[in-house]
Motif scaffolding. Structure first.
Motif, mmCIF file in Angstrom:
data_model
loop_
_atom_site.group_PDB
_atom_site.id
_atom_site.type_symbol
_atom_site.label_atom_id
_atom_site.label_comp_id
_atom_site.label_asym_id
_atom_site.label_seq_id
_atom_site.Cartn_x
_atom_site.Cartn_y
_atom_site.Cartn_z
ATOM 1 N N SER A 85 4.331 -7.612 5.416
ATOM 2 C CA SER A 85 4.412 -9.100 5.106
ATOM 3 C C SER A 85 3.786 -10.019 5.962
ATOM 4 O O SER A 85 3.160 -10.820 5.590
ATOM 5 N N GLY A 86 3.827 -9.670 7.242
ATOM 6 C CA GLY A 86 3.176 -10.497 8.186
ATOM 7 C C GLY A 86 1.812 -10.238 7.867
ATOM 8 O O GLY A 86 1.016 -11.345 8.190
ATOM 9 N N GLU A 87 1.201 -9.259 7.903
ATOM 10 C CA GLU A 87 -0.217 -9.211 7.571
ATOM 11 C C GLU A 87 -0.712 -9.802 6.201
ATOM 12 O O GLU A 87 -1.702 -10.548 6.200
ATOM 13 N N PHE A 88 0.041 -9.807 5.229
ATOM 14 C CA PHE A 88 -0.275 -10.417 3.946
ATOM 15 C C PHE A 88 -0.381 -11.940 4.173
ATOM 16 O O PHE A 88 -1.183 -12.633 3.651
ATOM 17 N N ALA A 89 0.816 -12.457 4.821
ATOM 18 C CA ALA A 89 0.956 -13.822 4.922
ATOM 19 C C ALA A 89 -0.409 -14.430 5.824
ATOM 20 O O ALA A 89 -0.850 -15.387 5.751
ATOM 21 N N ALA A 90 -0.774 -13.551 7.005
ATOM 22 C CA ALA A 90 -1.827 -14.059 7.633
ATOM 23 C C ALA A 90 -3.057 -14.069 6.810
ATOM 24 O O ALA A 90 -4.031 -14.697 6.998
ATOM 25 N N ARG A 91 -2.906 -13.044 5.908
ATOM 26 C CA ARG A 91 -4.488 -12.863 4.838
ATOM 27 C C ARG A 91 -4.350 -14.119 4.121
ATOM 28 O O ARG A 91 -5.599 -14.800 3.724
ATOM 29 N N MET A 92 -3.371 -14.678 3.616
ATOM 30 C CA MET A 92 -3.427 -15.407 2.588
ATOM 31 C C MET A 92 -3.406 -17.100 3.166
ATOM 32 O O MET A 92 -4.146 -17.714 2.611
ATOM 33 N N THR A 93 -2.824 -16.949 4.507
ATOM 34 C CA THR A 93 -3.176 -18.189 5.382
ATOM 35 C C THR A 93 -4.843 -18.379 5.545
ATOM 36 O O THR A 93 -5.375 -19.491 5.185
ATOM 37 N N LYS A 94 -5.304 -17.340 5.788
ATOM 38 C CA LYS A 94 -6.857 -17.441 6.112
ATOM 39 C C LYS A 94 -7.641 -17.660 4.670
ATOM 40 O O LYS A 94 -8.521 -18.520 4.900
ATOM 41 N N ALA A 95 -7.049 -17.333 3.709
ATOM 42 C CA ALA A 95 -7.704 -17.487 2.606
ATOM 43 C C ALA A 95 -7.234 -19.069 2.116
ATOM 44 O O ALA A 95 -8.335 -19.709 1.578
ATOM 45 N N TYR A 96 -6.351 -19.618 2.566
ATOM 46 C CA TYR A 96 -6.105 -20.922 2.259
ATOM 47 C C TYR A 96 -7.004 -21.712 3.119
ATOM 48 O O TYR A 96 -7.482 -22.871 2.605
#
Ligand SMILES: [Zn+2]
Length: 475
Positions: A85-96
């Protein structure tokens, strides 16, 4: 400096912003459990442009838009794709950051992440326990809603209608069903947790924002914003936490209406373009921004292909206007400023720092009315009506200063690039003209004529004179 008035959700009144202090704006950003959609882009655009406008009026401002990167929805979504979940959230933050970056409005002054504010969150929770406003229960910490008497003042709900929307199973840990979680003990299946005096766990959503707002803007600040769907429970709970802890917190609450889609009518393609990146690919940043400011920020905004087509048509109308009436007084004849520097001249010359618009006359008064509309509860549709009135007037009669006034208006709503479109055309035309000169020098008259015809298609007439060939816009 204009008096800028904003409708305060808490009092229901129009409130003037103070002119003698920094205007701190905290707007709730996305929970990064997926790529963001047009609805998430609305507060980003509204609060970015509000910040730009009031700064242009001479106010000191600081804009903060947070990222909620710890949340139940993130655990769920990460499981679906089988990613930590940490990697997923970081990836989605970058996409945002990438998706909102493509809106071309710059970044807020601060974009705090919940994961980077854990220390402040823990301190605030400890303070609420110490002052009797919160209690630990089974490794969770809950806010004692009835300990804060003004609870409900923002959303004006009866306590019977208050559902904190928390996960099943927490009822038995609460002293009162109205209470809500500040800290949640680590549960099986969650792959992240943080240490706390109450054991490992993670913060609740509401306390994240109370802590991030204070960390960036201090205990009291001018405007707290967000979507109207956040009024209850999120913002009601932020007020309770921060005020119970003795902070004055936000002095004005500003809420944008929801972007609404007709789920039944929505075609598959509309489902795709609801994602911001898809809408940007398909319609371009200017049309997306123009769409998002087409309605008053407090009202709901209907979304669909129809509305996006209207936005594209508006943007094209403005581009065409600047093709016909370039900024800088129609000086398109060679011998004027070098073409490559025109964009820079736009940036520095007629920007917020110094207006080139003549005072008096339609361009100046339309520009004044545009700013007045934004100062009156950020009325973007009324402001844009001034833009199109001026376009119509300037198309009827020659109006000196109209392109410059329009550029100043469009800069305030992030659409200034529409005035630069001529640069690309100019550069291409200049290149073709140089190529034609080479062809003529090489006595390749067939090629020279081809280029002249191509220039004619682009709207340029070639005039050969004593000092060489000149480009003149075709009448
Ligand atoms: Zn928030």
């Amino acid at each position: 400096m204009r008096e800028v008035r904003i409708r305060d959700t808490l009092s229901g009144e129009l409130r003037a912003l103070p002119t003698d202090e920094e205007i701190g704006i905290y707007a709730c950003g996305p929970t990064v459990y997926s790529r963001i959609h047009i609805g998430n882009a609305r507060p980003f655009v509204i609060f970015s442009l509000l910040d730009r406008f009031i700064e242009g009026e001479g106010y000191e401002t600081k804009l903060v838009i947070n990222v909620t990167d710890i949340n139940d929805k993130i655990y769920d979504a990460a499981k679906v794709v089988g990613e930590p979940s940490g990697e997923f959230a970081a990836r989605m933050t970058k996409a945002y950051f990438e998706d909102t970056g493509r809106l071309g409005l710059g970044r807020p002054d601060a974009e705090p992440l919940a994961t980077e504010t854990i220390g402040e969150i823990l301190e605030l929770i400890a303070e609420l326990i110490d002052t009797g406003h919160a209690y630990e229960s089974g490794g969770d910490v809950y806010f004692k809603v009835r300990s804060y008497l003004p609870y409900g003042k923002l959303s004006n709900r009866r306590t019977e209608d208050m559902d904190q929307g928390e996960e099943a199973g927490s009822e038995s840990l609460k002293q009162d069903p109205l209470d809500f979680a500040l800290w949640k003990a680590h549960k099986q299946g969650e792959d992240t947790s943080w240490d706390s005096p109450w054991g490992p766990g993670r913060p609740g959503w509401h306390i994240e924002c109370s802590a991030m707002a204070e960390a960036e803007l201090g205990p009291s600040f001018a405007i707290h914003g967000g979507g109207s769907d956040l009024v209850f429970p999120h913002h009601e709970n932020e007020i309770a936490q921060s005020e119970a802890a003795g902070r004055p917190f936000a002095r004005l609450w500003m809420h944008n209406g929801m972007v609404e889609t007709d789920a039944e009518k929505m075609s598959k393609s509309e489902g795709n373009i609801f994602q911001l990146s898809e809408a940007l690919d398909r319609y371009g940043r200017e049309a997306v921004v123009a769409y998002l400011i087409s309605g008053h920020y407090r009202q709901p905004l209907a979304f669909g292909e129809e509305q996006m087509k209207q936005a594209v048509a508006q943007v094209e109308r403005l581009r065409n206007f600047f093709r016909e009436h370039p900024v800088g007084g129609g000086g398109r004849e060679p011998g004027g400023p070098p073409l490559g520097t025109r964009a820079e001249a736009l940036d520095s010359g007629s920007g917020l720092a110094g207006s080139q618009v003549p005072i008096g006359g339609p361009p100046g008064s339309r520009l004044g009315a545009f700013r007045d509309a934004l100062a009156d509860d950020f009325n973007t549709p009324r402001a844009m009506a001034e833009v199109f009135e001026l376009v119509a007037e300037a198309n009827r009669d020659e109006l000196p200063g109209a392109p410059e006034a329009l550029l100043e208006m469009l800069e305030l709503v992030g659409l200034e690039s529409l005035a630069e479109v001529e640069d690309a055309g100019d550069a291409e035309a200049e290149e073709l003209l140089a190529e034609r000169e080479e062809a003529r020098a090489a006595k390749d008259f067939g090629r020279a004529d081809e280029i002249r015809d191509r220039l004619a298609e682009l709207g340029w007439e070639v005039r050969d004179g004593a000092e060489g060939a000149k480009l003149v816009p075709k009448a």
